[in-house]
Each structure stands twice: as C-alpha cells, then as structure tokens.
Enzyme design. Structure first.
Site, PDB file in Angstrom:
ATOM      1  N   TYR A  71      28.319 -31.676 -40.206  1.00 27.28           N
ATOM      2  CA  TYR A  71      27.109 -31.549 -41.038  1.00 27.28           C
ATOM      3  C   TYR A  71      26.807 -32.878 -41.697  1.00 27.28           C
ATOM      4  CZ  TYR A  71      24.341 -27.413 -41.630  1.00 27.28           C
ATOM      5  OH  TYR A  71      23.386 -26.444 -41.455  1.00 27.28           O
ATOM      6  N   GLU A 118      23.518 -33.746 -43.706  1.00 25.13           N
ATOM      7  CA  GLU A 118      22.207 -33.782 -44.362  1.00 25.13           C
ATOM      8  C   GLU A 118      21.999 -35.114 -45.065  1.00 25.13           C
ATOM      9  OE1 GLU A 118      21.747 -30.405 -46.927  1.00 25.13           O
ATOM     10  OE2 GLU A 118      21.413 -29.042 -45.252  1.00 25.13           O
ATOM     11  N   ASP A 170       0.935 -38.167 -29.880  1.00 21.78           N
ATOM     12  CA  ASP A 170       2.028 -37.287 -29.450  1.00 21.78           C
ATOM     13  C   ASP A 170       2.293 -37.596 -27.974  1.00 21.78           C
ATOM     14  OD1 ASP A 170       3.676 -35.271 -28.562  1.00 21.78           O
ATOM     15  OD2 ASP A 170       2.567 -33.640 -29.527  1.00 21.78           O
ATOM     16  N   THR A 202       9.016 -35.841 -27.943  1.00 22.90           N
ATOM     17  CA  THR A 202      10.269 -35.185 -27.609  1.00 22.90           C
ATOM     18  C   THR A 202      11.122 -36.219 -26.884  1.00 22.90           C
ATOM     19  OG1 THR A 202       9.361 -34.460 -25.496  1.00 22.90           O
ATOM     20  CG2 THR A 202       9.236 -32.888 -27.314  1.00 22.90           C
ATOM     21  N   LYS A 227      11.720 -34.926 -22.004  1.00 18.14           N
ATOM     22  CA  LYS A 227      10.803 -34.788 -20.866  1.00 18.14           C
ATOM     23  C   LYS A 227      10.974 -36.023 -19.977  1.00 18.14           C
ATOM     24  CE  LYS A 227       8.118 -31.582 -23.618  1.00 18.14           C
ATOM     25  NZ  LYS A 227       6.837 -31.243 -24.300  1.00 18.14           N
ATOM     26  N   ARG A 275      17.522 -32.190 -25.632  1.00 13.71           N
ATOM     27  CA  ARG A 275      16.460 -31.515 -26.375  1.00 13.71           C
ATOM     28  C   ARG A 275      16.432 -32.081 -27.775  1.00 13.71           C
ATOM     29  NH1 ARG A 275      14.688 -27.554 -22.654  1.00 13.71           N
ATOM     30  NH2 ARG A 275      13.096 -27.140 -24.202  1.00 13.71           N
TER      31      ARG A 275
HETATM   32  C1  LIG Z   1       6.573 -30.424 -25.324  1.00 11.12           C
HETATM   33  C2  LIG Z   1       5.562 -30.853 -26.315  1.00 11.12           C
HETATM   34  C3  LIG Z   1       5.733 -30.628 -27.686  1.00 11.12           C
HETATM   35  C4  LIG Z   1       6.757 -29.693 -28.270  1.00 11.12           C
HETATM   36  O1  LIG Z   1       8.019 -29.881 -27.964  1.00 11.12           O
HETATM   37  P1  LIG Z   1       9.115 -28.730 -28.224  1.00 11.12           P
HETATM   38  O2  LIG Z   1      10.351 -29.533 -28.143  1.00 11.12           O
HETATM   39  O3  LIG Z   1       8.930 -27.766 -27.107  1.00 11.12           O
HETATM   40  O4  LIG Z   1       8.869 -28.140 -29.551  1.00 11.12           O
HETATM   41  C5  LIG Z   1       4.822 -31.178 -28.563  1.00 11.12           C
HETATM   42  N1  LIG Z   1       3.779 -31.883 -28.120  1.00 11.12           N
HETATM   43  C6  LIG Z   1       3.557 -32.082 -26.808  1.00 11.12           C
HETATM   44  C7  LIG Z   1       2.377 -32.876 -26.376  1.00 11.12           C
HETATM   45  C8  LIG Z   1       4.436 -31.567 -25.864  1.00 11.12           C
HETATM   46  O5  LIG Z   1       4.186 -31.760 -24.579  1.00 11.12           O
END
Ligand SMILES: *Cc1c(COP(=O)(O)O)cnc(C)c1O
Length: 423
Positions: free
Chosen positions: A56, A58, A202, A228, A231, A237
């Site tokens: 942990y 924080e 994003d 994220t 991807k 994750r």
């Molecule tokens: C995948 C994605 C997210 C969210 O990601 P999670 O890890 O699934 O919460 C946010 N914005 C975009 C553009 C995404 O493609």
C-alpha cells in the site's frame, strides 16, 4: 500452455487455473482484432504478477501515508521519468487505475459540477467519459457534442469551432475509441484557446503510435493528455495523465486524494517496464508496422466491396459499415468469433440501428502486429472476414468452421508472448 507456468494455481484452484489456461489458448488460436487489445511482453507480465501487489502506498514518492516505500518510490519515480521522456512532457501521473478514472480526474482538476464539457459524440467514435449521457461525466456536467461529417466520416473542425465559441465549454476532449483518422491536435488547441477552454487529448488508443512516431503527438498542444497504458502502448491495465508543470498540482491532487486511494504498485512497475520497451527502436518499427497492417487490411476490405468509415485509416483502427452487405454488426461479429477472428460490433456514424445491435465492425491491428503478422497476411484476413460475412447471410456454418481451422493453422506459425507450445 500459459507462460510462465501456473503450478501453484493448478494444484490449489484447478477451476480457475483451467480457465486461465483456456484463455491463454484462446488468445493463441484467435486472430485478435479488438482495437483496444494487445499482448504484453513476458517482462510486463512478470511485473504485473509480482509481490508489489502486496503493498500500500497512498500519496506520492517522498510523501506517502504508509511506511516501507523504499522500493515503491524508486519504481514510481522511474515510471514517471520514463513517461516524461517518452512523451516529451513536463509532468506525469502514473497512478490512475484505468482510462476512465484518469478522465474523471481531469474533470475533478478543472471543472465544477454543472460546468460545460465538449467531446466527440459516442456513436461517432467518442468515449463514454467525454460527456456521454449514461456516464457520470454526462450526468454531473453539461455535455455538448461535436460530430463527424456525413460525407467523409471525419471530425468537422468547423462545427467544433462554432460549438466551442457558442457554448464556451470549460473542457474540450479530443480523441476517441473509434477514430480511424489522425487527430488534428494543433487545430483543437487553437479552438480551445479561442474559447478559453482546457484542451484534453485522450490518446488511449493511439499512445503507442505516438510513442513510436507513427502518429503526431499532442504534447505542446493539449493542456492535458490522458491515456490508458494497455492498448497500442502494450503495457498493463492502467493509465497516465501527462501535462505541463502548470497543471501538475491540480492533477496530482485530483487523482489522490481526490478520486483514488492507494496506487496499484504492481501496475506501476509494469507501466515502467512497458515505457522502457516503448522507448526502444524496435517499438518504433512495431508502431509503424501496426499502421502499415491496418492500411493493408483496409485496402483489402475496400477491394472486396466493404464500406469503411472515412474511406480508410491513418492509424491502427478500421471501422467497417456493413449496411451495404445486408448483415448487421452483431451476428457478423459473433460468427467471426466462431471463425477464430475476434473483433467487436460497433456503431457507425449516423447509425440507423440500435447501439446493442449496430451496423458496424471495429477492428485494429495492434495485437496481430505483436504476434509478428505483416502486410502480406492482411489480404488473407480480409478474405476470411468476407467469407464469414457471406456465410452469415447464407447461414453456412460449415464455412465458418472451415475458416476457424485455417486461422488456427496460420497462427501456429506466430509465437505469442505468454504462451508456450507444449513440447
Ligand atoms: C479505452 C478508452 C478509455 C477507457 O479506458 P478504461 O481503461 O477501459 O477505463 C478512455 N478513453 C478512450 C478514448 C479509450 O479508448
């Protein structure tokens, strides 16, 4: 079998072990075209499965609320330094649990409930967290939405500007989950400046392409960048928020204590590993191959008479509009999965069908490129997709089964990180 082996799990909990093994086999035997998925390296997998999950921590390095951070602090600092270097930014927060909480932290840092936020409409390729109605972001804030043009499926920057100047949002999102074309970060930045809005890019889907130089970077244009890490970036994750020094404090406070408790230190370590991998020359080659594969797949689909949203792709993602084929997205996606080709049904812009049974298919090349597939294989994959879509129309389940066999045969020649073929 799963690599590394899972002997303790197997003896203690054979039920779960069996399902994990089955999942490893499934990932080995399928052409995985879900645009948000990938295969992480064995090193990332090891960091994710390490004893760091016991800790942990924080707070932030040097300012924690628990003792025993001798190893966690340097891990998090390494992840931060690597993120800053890779993306050319002044500040990085690597603690968000995933992409959605990262985006929520941006709201918390810059907006008050009820403030106006602007984002790409979900059915046009935007994300839930960019102010869609069922999301907290659409319920607790006042969302306005821009769209893509009907003629060419591209974001209408004139509409973005008109809407921004009329509605004066505090926050503008660019990026999305089903955007096959290059995002014009400088144009968004100019509009945000004119409208007095914070610009958040994003880049969840395209972060790996940006890191590898296969897509322009929002650094220097957007006030905040969220992504994220799992991807195209090919990490665990998780998520990151990148920004200038000016916004560092607001963002850190929003993530913790604003929104989250303890960071997931095993994920932080795995993010650091993935960022190091992404800084190597081999990763730039990977990112460019992802795009080359997507372009080759798009070209082969066009040749077979498929309509693609925007007519093609600039990145890893292809969005097929099946309307002209007379087969809806959902049965097509389900049959393709039975045929060993895994993707997702997806809305297309101006979709006349319902979101749970829309007209499109979304596919991406991040995972198959990690497996080592190159452009020369894409016409074959397009042909299989075509065969299966036709088989759905003709209710020809034998054709679906035949494709599944051919897919397994092809993939047997492409190793998968996380899987070892039994000797
Ligand atoms: C995948 C994605 C997210 C969210 O990601 P999670 O890890 O699934 O919460 C946010 N914005 C975009 C553009 C995404 O493609």
């Amino acid at each position: 079998m799963h690599q590394p082996a899972l002997p303790h799990l197997q003896s203690q909990d054979p039920e779960i072990a069996g399902l994990v093994e089955a999942e490893a086999r499934r990932q080995f035997e399928k052409i995985r075209l879900i645009a948000s998925e990938n295969y992480v390296s064995p090193a990332v997998l090891e960091a994710t499965g390490s004893v760091l999950t016991n800790k942990y921590s924080e707070g932030y390095a040097g300012r924690r609320y628990y003792e025993g951070q001798q190893n966690v602090d340097p891990i998090e600092l390494l992840a931060i330094e690597r993120a800053k270097a890779l993306f050319g930014v002044e500040h990085a927060n690597v603690q968000p649990y995933s992409g959605s909480p990262a985006n929520l932290a941006v709201y918390l840092a810059f907006l008050q409930p009820g403030d106006t936020v602007m984002g790409l409409s979900l059915p046009m390729g935007g994300h839930l967290t960019h102010g869609w109605s069922v999301s907290a972001t659409g319920r607790w804030f006042n969302p306005v939405r821009y769209e893509v043009r009907a003629e060419d499926g591209r974001v209408d920057m004139d509409q973005v500007r008109d809407l921004a100047l009329k509605e004066r949002p505090k926050l503008i999102w660019c990026g999305g989950t089903a955007v096959p074309r290059t995002i014009d970060f400088p144009a968004f930045a100019e509009i945000a400046r004119e409208a007095g809005a914070v610009l958040a890019a994003d880049v969840a889907h395209i972060a790996g392409l940006i890191a590898g130089g296969a897509h322009p970077s929002p650094a220097g244009h957007a006030d905040v960048i969220t992504t994220t890490t799992h991807k195209t970036l090919r990490g665990p994750r998780g998520a990151m928020i990148l920004s200038t020094q000016e916004h560092a404090k607001a963002i850190d406070k929003a993530v913790f204590p604003g929104l989250q408790g303890g960071p997931h230190d095993h994920t932080t370590a795995a993010i650091a590993v993935a960022l190091d991998e992404a800084s190597r020359p081999g990763f730039a080659a990977y990112a460019h191959q992802v795009v080359a594969n997507a372009k080759a797949l798009a070209a082969a689909l066009l040749e077979r008479g498929y309509d693609l949203v925007s007519g093609g792709t600039d990145n890893h993602l292809v969005l097929i509009d099946l309307t002209g084929k007379g087969v809806p997205g959902k049965p097509a996606a389900q049959a393709l999965d039975r045929a060993g080709i895994e993707l997702n049904y997806n809305a297309v812009p101006f979709d006349p069908r319902k979101p749970f049974d829309p007209s499109g298919l979304r596919l991406g090349t991040a995972a198959i490129t990690t497996r080592g597939l190159t452009e020369d294989r894409m016409p074959r994959i397009a042909a299989w997709i075509d065969e299966v879509v036709q088989a759905v129309a003709a209710e020809d389940e034998a054709a679906v089964a035949r494709v599944a066999g051919e897919v397994r045969e092809l993939l047997a020649g492409y190793p998968m990180p996380g899987w070892a073929t039994a000797p």
